[in-house]
Design a protein around this motif. Structure first.
Motif, PDB file in Angstrom:
ATOM      1  N   GLY A 126     -29.885   9.549  -5.673  1.00 32.51           N
ATOM      2  CA  GLY A 126     -31.058  10.070  -6.598  1.00 32.51           C
ATOM      3  C   GLY A 126     -31.672   8.981  -7.693  1.00 32.51           C
ATOM      4  O   GLY A 126     -30.955   8.024  -7.781  1.00 32.51           O
ATOM      5  N   ASP A 168     -26.192  17.899  -3.819  1.00 31.74           N
ATOM      6  CA  ASP A 168     -25.746  16.534  -3.964  1.00 31.74           C
ATOM      7  C   ASP A 168     -27.133  15.624  -4.113  1.00 31.74           C
ATOM      8  O   ASP A 168     -27.223  14.501  -3.713  1.00 31.74           O
ATOM      9  CB  ASP A 168     -24.986  15.861  -2.822  1.00 31.74           C
ATOM     10  CG  ASP A 168     -23.618  16.452  -2.537  1.00 31.74           C
ATOM     11  OD1 ASP A 168     -23.284  17.189  -3.590  1.00 31.74           O
ATOM     12  OD2 ASP A 168     -22.767  16.333  -1.558  1.00 31.74           O
ATOM     13  N   TRP A 169     -28.009  15.990  -4.908  1.00 30.97           N
ATOM     14  CA  TRP A 169     -29.045  15.563  -5.212  1.00 30.97           C
ATOM     15  C   TRP A 169     -28.975  14.076  -5.761  1.00 30.97           C
ATOM     16  O   TRP A 169     -29.749  13.242  -5.555  1.00 30.97           O
ATOM     17  CB  TRP A 169     -30.195  16.432  -6.198  1.00 30.97           C
ATOM     18  CG  TRP A 169     -29.469  16.391  -7.570  1.00 30.97           C
ATOM     19  CD1 TRP A 169     -28.817  17.539  -8.146  1.00 30.97           C
ATOM     20  CD2 TRP A 169     -29.494  15.641  -8.524  1.00 30.97           C
ATOM     21  NE1 TRP A 169     -28.187  17.342  -9.152  1.00 30.97           N
ATOM     22  CE2 TRP A 169     -28.681  16.100  -9.775  1.00 30.97           C
ATOM     23  CE3 TRP A 169     -30.129  14.420  -8.825  1.00 30.97           C
ATOM     24  CZ2 TRP A 169     -28.770  15.521 -10.896  1.00 30.97           C
ATOM     25  CZ3 TRP A 169     -29.854  13.670 -10.064  1.00 30.97           C
ATOM     26  CH2 TRP A 169     -29.186  14.414 -11.091  1.00 30.97           C
ATOM     27  N   TRP A 170     -27.921  13.879  -6.391  1.00 34.18           N
ATOM     28  CA  TRP A 170     -27.553  12.717  -7.271  1.00 34.18           C
ATOM     29  C   TRP A 170     -27.375  11.693  -6.320  1.00 34.18           C
ATOM     30  O   TRP A 170     -27.432  10.325  -6.760  1.00 34.18           O
ATOM     31  CB  TRP A 170     -26.285  12.964  -8.062  1.00 34.18           C
ATOM     32  CG  TRP A 170     -25.192  13.452  -7.389  1.00 34.18           C
ATOM     33  CD1 TRP A 170     -24.860  14.856  -7.230  1.00 34.18           C
ATOM     34  CD2 TRP A 170     -24.026  12.635  -6.664  1.00 34.18           C
ATOM     35  NE1 TRP A 170     -23.634  14.815  -6.566  1.00 34.18           N
ATOM     36  CE2 TRP A 170     -23.276  13.567  -6.406  1.00 34.18           C
ATOM     37  CE3 TRP A 170     -23.997  11.296  -6.797  1.00 34.18           C
ATOM     38  CZ2 TRP A 170     -21.993  13.348  -5.567  1.00 34.18           C
ATOM     39  CZ3 TRP A 170     -22.691  11.031  -6.034  1.00 34.18           C
ATOM     40  CH2 TRP A 170     -21.734  11.964  -5.409  1.00 34.18           C
ATOM     41  N   ASP A 224     -35.923  12.050  -9.502  1.00 35.15           N
ATOM     42  CA  ASP A 224     -35.162  13.337  -9.523  1.00 35.15           C
ATOM     43  C   ASP A 224     -34.639  14.120 -10.784  1.00 35.15           C
ATOM     44  O   ASP A 224     -34.505  15.171 -10.821  1.00 35.15           O
ATOM     45  CB  ASP A 224     -34.000  13.108  -8.597  1.00 35.15           C
ATOM     46  CG  ASP A 224     -34.116  12.621  -7.125  1.00 35.15           C
ATOM     47  OD1 ASP A 224     -34.427  13.308  -6.194  1.00 35.15           O
ATOM     48  OD2 ASP A 224     -34.255  11.440  -7.085  1.00 35.15           O
ATOM     49  N   SER A 270     -27.219   5.204  -6.459  1.00 38.18           N
ATOM     50  CA  SER A 270     -28.376   5.885  -7.176  1.00 38.18           C
ATOM     51  C   SER A 270     -28.835   4.838  -8.146  1.00 38.18           C
ATOM     52  O   SER A 270     -28.416   3.751  -8.216  1.00 38.18           O
ATOM     53  CB  SER A 270     -27.603   7.040  -8.184  1.00 38.18           C
ATOM     54  OG  SER A 270     -27.044   7.844  -7.031  1.00 38.18           O
ATOM     55  N   LYS A 305     -33.948  17.449 -12.764  1.00 39.95           N
ATOM     56  CA  LYS A 305     -32.876  17.700 -13.244  1.00 39.95           C
ATOM     57  C   LYS A 305     -32.776  17.248 -14.878  1.00 39.95           C
ATOM     58  O   LYS A 305     -33.525  16.125 -15.051  1.00 39.95           O
ATOM     59  CB  LYS A 305     -31.787  17.279 -12.400  1.00 39.95           C
ATOM     60  CG  LYS A 305     -31.733  17.791 -11.102  1.00 39.95           C
ATOM     61  CD  LYS A 305     -31.508  19.118 -10.991  1.00 39.95           C
ATOM     62  CE  LYS A 305     -31.391  19.660  -9.401  1.00 39.95           C
ATOM     63  NZ  LYS A 305     -31.244  21.063  -9.405  1.00 39.95           N
ATOM     64  N   ARG A 316     -37.805   8.553  -1.268  1.00 37.68           N
ATOM     65  CA  ARG A 316     -37.675   9.708  -0.709  1.00 37.68           C
ATOM     66  C   ARG A 316     -37.912  10.007   0.533  1.00 37.68           C
ATOM     67  O   ARG A 316     -37.509  11.077   1.391  1.00 37.68           O
ATOM     68  CB  ARG A 316     -38.991  10.674  -1.763  1.00 37.68           C
ATOM     69  CG  ARG A 316     -38.498  10.560  -3.123  1.00 37.68           C
ATOM     70  CD  ARG A 316     -39.363  11.196  -3.959  1.00 37.68           C
ATOM     71  NE  ARG A 316     -39.085  12.953  -3.774  1.00 37.68           N
ATOM     72  CZ  ARG A 316     -38.473  13.333  -4.736  1.00 37.68           C
ATOM     73  NH1 ARG A 316     -37.693  13.100  -5.664  1.00 37.68           N
ATOM     74  NH2 ARG A 316     -38.307  14.675  -4.407  1.00 37.68           N
ATOM     75  N   GLN A 366     -29.222  18.106  -0.048  1.00 41.02           N
ATOM     76  CA  GLN A 366     -30.160  17.494  -1.068  1.00 41.02           C
ATOM     77  C   GLN A 366     -29.966  18.196  -2.409  1.00 41.02           C
ATOM     78  O   GLN A 366     -30.172  17.763  -3.428  1.00 41.02           O
ATOM     79  CB  GLN A 366     -31.484  17.160  -0.492  1.00 41.02           C
ATOM     80  CG  GLN A 366     -31.606  16.064   0.604  1.00 41.02           C
ATOM     81  CD  GLN A 366     -33.020  16.325   1.272  1.00 41.02           C
ATOM     82  OE1 GLN A 366     -34.015  16.657   0.304  1.00 41.02           O
ATOM     83  NE2 GLN A 366     -33.307  15.446   2.184  1.00 41.02           N
ATOM     84  N   LYS A 367     -30.099  19.510  -2.349  1.00 43.18           N
ATOM     85  CA  LYS A 367     -29.928  20.591  -3.593  1.00 43.18           C
ATOM     86  C   LYS A 367     -28.754  20.241  -4.364  1.00 43.18           C
ATOM     87  O   LYS A 367     -28.528  20.236  -5.534  1.00 43.18           O
ATOM     88  CB  LYS A 367     -30.350  21.796  -2.980  1.00 43.18           C
ATOM     89  CG  LYS A 367     -31.783  22.207  -2.813  1.00 43.18           C
ATOM     90  CD  LYS A 367     -31.918  23.724  -2.315  1.00 43.18           C
ATOM     91  CE  LYS A 367     -33.584  23.901  -2.144  1.00 43.18           C
ATOM     92  NZ  LYS A 367     -33.799  25.237  -1.811  1.00 43.18           N
ATOM     93  N   ARG A 375     -31.552   6.733   1.005  1.00 46.85           N
ATOM     94  CA  ARG A 375     -30.884   7.703  -0.228  1.00 46.85           C
ATOM     95  C   ARG A 375     -29.361   7.670   0.193  1.00 46.85           C
ATOM     96  O   ARG A 375     -28.655   7.517  -0.871  1.00 46.85           O
ATOM     97  CB  ARG A 375     -31.216   9.220  -0.229  1.00 46.85           C
ATOM     98  CG  ARG A 375     -32.912   9.282  -1.024  1.00 46.85           C
ATOM     99  CD  ARG A 375     -33.185  10.684  -0.584  1.00 46.85           C
ATOM    100  NE  ARG A 375     -32.640  11.671  -1.691  1.00 46.85           N
ATOM    101  CZ  ARG A 375     -32.940  11.623  -2.942  1.00 46.85           C
ATOM    102  NH1 ARG A 375     -34.090  11.337  -3.387  1.00 46.85           N
ATOM    103  NH2 ARG A 375     -32.309  12.609  -3.667  1.00 46.85           N
TER     104      ARG A 375
END
Length: 514
Positions: free
Chosen positions: A15, A10-12, A52, A366, A100, A459, A7-8, A465
């Protein structure tokens, strides 16, 4: 890779990105125009939505002929938006809040006031003579080919200094850069590195498929009337009469996108591209995002156009996506700074708007949300004398331009909705003052609270997601599909009508686990 690490990094992927149009978000100086300090001031509100990231539309130095999309200094902050110190504070504040930051890079063209263009147009043999797309006239003095500008008329402008035409896919004040020149590519990659070193987390790349033109300058073929679409340009624009086979979407773009990805990769940055192509949008989505080493995600215009969006149309979009772009990663949006707000475009009631918001959040891909969308803001009616958008001024009244979706955010019932103590650059509609943030915070049934709930749903459920999407079908107005991963399976059923259907009440969305 465990879930938290994934998740950190490939947060996008899956997201949710909140788009901020800086001129219209928050004014802190009393100028009537929003600024970077105003964005920083309002970031706690954005973070409270559960998104995000933020995407900030251009704030670079610019003559503002196209409100920042005509850049005269890629590494400078236009004074109307503040200073570089304001931007540094914005980045720091966003990161403190877990957001971000993506910024809007306009690489296909510059302002005609950019030093590069001033030098390029000064002669045919200067150091930057080939940094823009120059061409000799035909023997009769007319432009070198039939390419058209999105803003109307020929895409070529005569320049008396060089006695040549230069290419502009947009305003005449927005000359196109020549990406066939490696020095141009190198300069633009340095711009990206500059902002990455400032701490941005990635970019929204404006008109990502417009970078290259056909080096032979071949004429675009005509497009049959039955094939003309108005999702990239309004129906009254002759731009729709051509198949833009040679003026954009060239194969050479793929190598540049790979170079761009290599540049940003050491920073762990991401890209969301804007693909403006009515004919080949999904094909380009596959080419740009479905191949490793290019860009992570792009959006097309399937949900940004049209007078309505019935269940069957959504199924058709995903049928084409699965057929044409099976490996791609789309970024869906229903509204942005270039199109009529979807509340008005699809003539939605609040109940209907909530249903569409839930469906959007549940789709594979996304998501981009546009400021004020979470308040259910309708398109603003702007009088001709108040118009600022050159696009609307050119095609008025058949096309009223983009000002109606760019009016200021409404925060409270104070002066100008709490946006500015001065006269705003665009008027604040009275209809919007009934939908302020403060008013909706106090109403548990408001659009704002619904968006927070829907975002929280995404989330909460990993399947929403990053999971697969299968079994999509439309039975009359009822849309259904399944989202699943190795942890859970969710069935989503949505009645996209104002009549009871499929055992669902009007505009009801049902989410069933298992």
């Amino acid at each position: 890779m465990d879930d938290l690490t994934e998740q950190k990094t490939d947060w996008w992927k899956g997201g949710i990105i909140y788009q901020i149009y800086p001129r219209s978000f928050q004014d802190t100086t009393g100028s009537g125009t929003g600024d970077l300090a105003g964005i920083a001031q309002r970031l706690p509100y954005v973070a409270s939505l559960g998104v995000d990231a933020i995407w900030i539309s251009p704030f670079f130095t610019s003559p503002m002929k196209d409100f920042g999309y005509d850049v005269s200094d890629y590494c400078g902050i236009d004074p109307i938006f503040g200073t570089m110190e304001d931007f540094d504070w914005l980045i720091e504040r966003a990161h403190e809040l877990g957001l971000k930051v993506l910024i809007d890079l306009v690489l296909s063209h510059t302002s005609d006031q950019h030093p590069w263009f001033k030098e390029s147009r000064s002669s045919r043999d200067n150091a930057k003579a080939d940094w823009y797309v120059w061409a000799d006239p035909k023997p009769d003095g007319t432009p070198p080919n039939n390419w058209l500008s999105i803003f109307g008329g020929s895409a070529w402008q005569w320049d008396a200094r060089r006695e040549q035409y230069y290419l502009h896919n947009f305003l005449t004040a927005q000359p196109d850069l020549n990406f066939h020149n490696p020095a141009v590519q190198n300069a633009l990659l340095e711009v990206a590195k500059f902002w990455l070193e400032k701490g941005v987390d990635g970019f929204r790349l404006d008109t990502i498929n417009f970078y290259f033109h056909d080096a032979q300058l071949r004429d675009n073929p005509a497009l049959a009337p039955e094939l003309r679409k108005s999702d990239t340009a309004p129906a009254v624009n002759p731009y729709n009469h051509q198949s833009h086979r040679y003026s954009k979407s060239q194969p050479e773009n793929l190598a540049f996108l790979e170079r761009f990805r290599q540049t940003i990769e050491p920073f762990g940055a991401v890209v969301v591209g804007e693909i403006g192509d009515s004919e080949r949008g999904l094909e380009l989505l596959e080419e740009y995002t479905g191949v490793p080493g290019r860009v992570q995600m792009s959006y097309v215009f399937d949900f940004l156009a049209g007078e309505d969006l019935p269940a069957g149309a959504i199924v058709e979009v995903f049928d084409r996506l699965n057929r044409i772009a099976p490996n791609s990663w789309p970024c869906w949006a229903m509204s942005n700074h270039d199109v009529m707000r979807h509340i008005s475009r699809w003539n939605l009631s609040d109940q209907a708007a909530k249903a569409y918001a839930t469906v959007l959040i549940c789709l594979r891909g996304s998501v981009c949300l546009y400021q004020g969308e979470e308040l259910g803001l309708p398109e603003a009616e702007i009088d001709f004398e108040d118009l600022r958008d050159p696009y609307g001024i050119e095609f008025w009244p058949e096309f009223k331009g983009r000002d109606g979706c760019r009016t200021p955010m409404v925060w409270d019932m104070g002066v100008n909705g709490g946006f500015s103590t001065a006269k705003p650059w665009l008027p604040v509609p009275h209809t919007h003052l009934q939908r302020t943030v403060v008013a909706q915070e106090a109403d548990a049934q408001s659009m704002l609270h619904h968006y927070r709930w829907a975002i929280g749903l995404r989330r909460k459920h990993s399947a929403l997601r990053r999971g697969n999407m299968t079994e999509m079908r439309a039975e009359g107005p009822v849309l259904s599909f399944r989202r699943s991963d190795d942890k859970q399976s969710l069935l989503i059923r949505a009645n996209l009508s104002d009549q009871e259907a499929g055992g669902l009440n009007p505009w009801q969305v049902q989410i069933i686990e298992g």
